[in-house]
Design an enzyme around this catalytic site. Structure first.
Site, PDB file in Angstrom:
ATOM      1  N   SER A 210      36.891  39.405  46.093  1.00 22.13           N
ATOM      2  CA  SER A 210      37.173  40.283  44.960  1.00 22.13           C
ATOM      3  C   SER A 210      38.495  39.827  44.328  1.00 22.13           C
ATOM      4  O   SER A 210      38.884  38.679  44.507  1.00 22.13           O
ATOM      5  CB  SER A 210      37.166  41.752  45.399  1.00 22.13           C
ATOM      6  OG  SER A 210      37.792  41.894  46.653  1.00 22.13           O
TER       7      SER A 210
ATOM      8  N   HIS B 194      46.342  42.232  32.662  1.00 19.24           N
ATOM      9  CA  HIS B 194      46.409  41.688  31.307  1.00 19.24           C
ATOM     10  C   HIS B 194      47.383  42.556  30.511  1.00 19.24           C
ATOM     11  O   HIS B 194      47.141  43.765  30.376  1.00 19.24           O
ATOM     12  CB  HIS B 194      45.038  41.736  30.625  1.00 19.24           C
ATOM     13  CG  HIS B 194      43.975  40.953  31.330  1.00 19.24           C
ATOM     14  ND1 HIS B 194      43.892  39.580  31.260  1.00 19.24           N
ATOM     15  CD2 HIS B 194      42.953  41.336  32.126  1.00 19.24           C
ATOM     16  CE1 HIS B 194      42.848  39.162  31.970  1.00 19.24           C
ATOM     17  NE2 HIS B 194      42.260  40.203  32.515  1.00 19.24           N
TER      18      HIS B 194
ATOM     19  N   CYS C 177      36.466  44.782  48.381  1.00 17.66           N
ATOM     20  CA  CYS C 177      35.362  45.246  49.240  1.00 17.66           C
ATOM     21  C   CYS C 177      35.884  46.185  50.317  1.00 17.66           C
ATOM     22  O   CYS C 177      35.136  46.987  50.866  1.00 17.66           O
ATOM     23  CB  CYS C 177      34.681  44.060  49.900  1.00 17.66           C
ATOM     24  SG  CYS C 177      34.062  42.941  48.669  1.00 17.66           S
TER      25      CYS C 177
END
Lengths: 131, 131
Positions: B64, B69, B84
């Site tokens: 994962s 951003h 996970c």
């Protein structure tokens, strides 16, 4: 827009093919009018349990990303297509369904909201919406 | 578990500091018991409009990722913590709220479901849940 696709496929070869996933991440942004700002990064992951392995890949697009995480033994994949620009979510779902030969999947479109009026002011207790 | 945090901060210096974001992505996984499987990848993005620029960063953790951003002119950030393994979502929200000095934000916890019984079989019409 942030599209999430989680699904089971019928072809474990696709789930373990690093070059296939690298090529998909490299070529797909242009297909949906997104601007790639990096090469694809693709890794094979092997966990502590023998059945726990797969391929993780990501490409940065303008201020967002497309990521793919596969779980080969389960023939399962998590896909995220996150973009500031609108895209045709139904077409993207069809494309990834076909590329990974998905037989069962779920897809969700998440609104990553810009509007400050829709965002809560900070309080001591973090708010957490379960979706 | 996939935690999404979208928010506005009060300190544009943090939003544009590539080294700060790189260090955060490098050090944070261990704080919440996640296994990093790559170095952080961090880019400065400059779009076609002068006000459209920011920093994008990501680190792969076991199957994962954590991504950030930023949009510097708006002092806005999109954060994804996708793992996970279970983690303490409230603590992660507090941590990122503090690291980016967020004044307004929204956070959502998405269940990336493994159970095949919960995933629809493929049909010609893609299903799409809006959340």
């Amino acid at each position: 827009m942030h599209l999430i696709i989680d699904g089971y496929g019928s072809n474990p070869q696709l789930m373990q093919d690093e070059e296939y996933i690298r090529h998909l991440l490299d070529s797909y942004p242009a297909q949906i009018g997104m601007t790639k700002i990096s090469v694809p990064f693709v890794f094979r992951y092997v966990g502590s349990k023998p059945e726990d392995w797969g391929v993780s890949g990501l490409v940065f697009i303008a201020e967002s990303h497309i990521s793919i995480h596969t779980f080969v033994e389960r023939c399962y994949v998590n896909i995220d297509v996150f973009s500031c620009k609108d895209f045709n979510a139904e077409q993207v779902i069809k494309d990834f369904r076909d590329r990974f030969q998905l037989t069962r999947f779920t897809s969700r479109l998440i609104n990553r909201d810009w509007d400050p009026a829709h965002l809560a002011e900070v309080s001591e207790t973090p708010q957490l919406d379960l979706v």
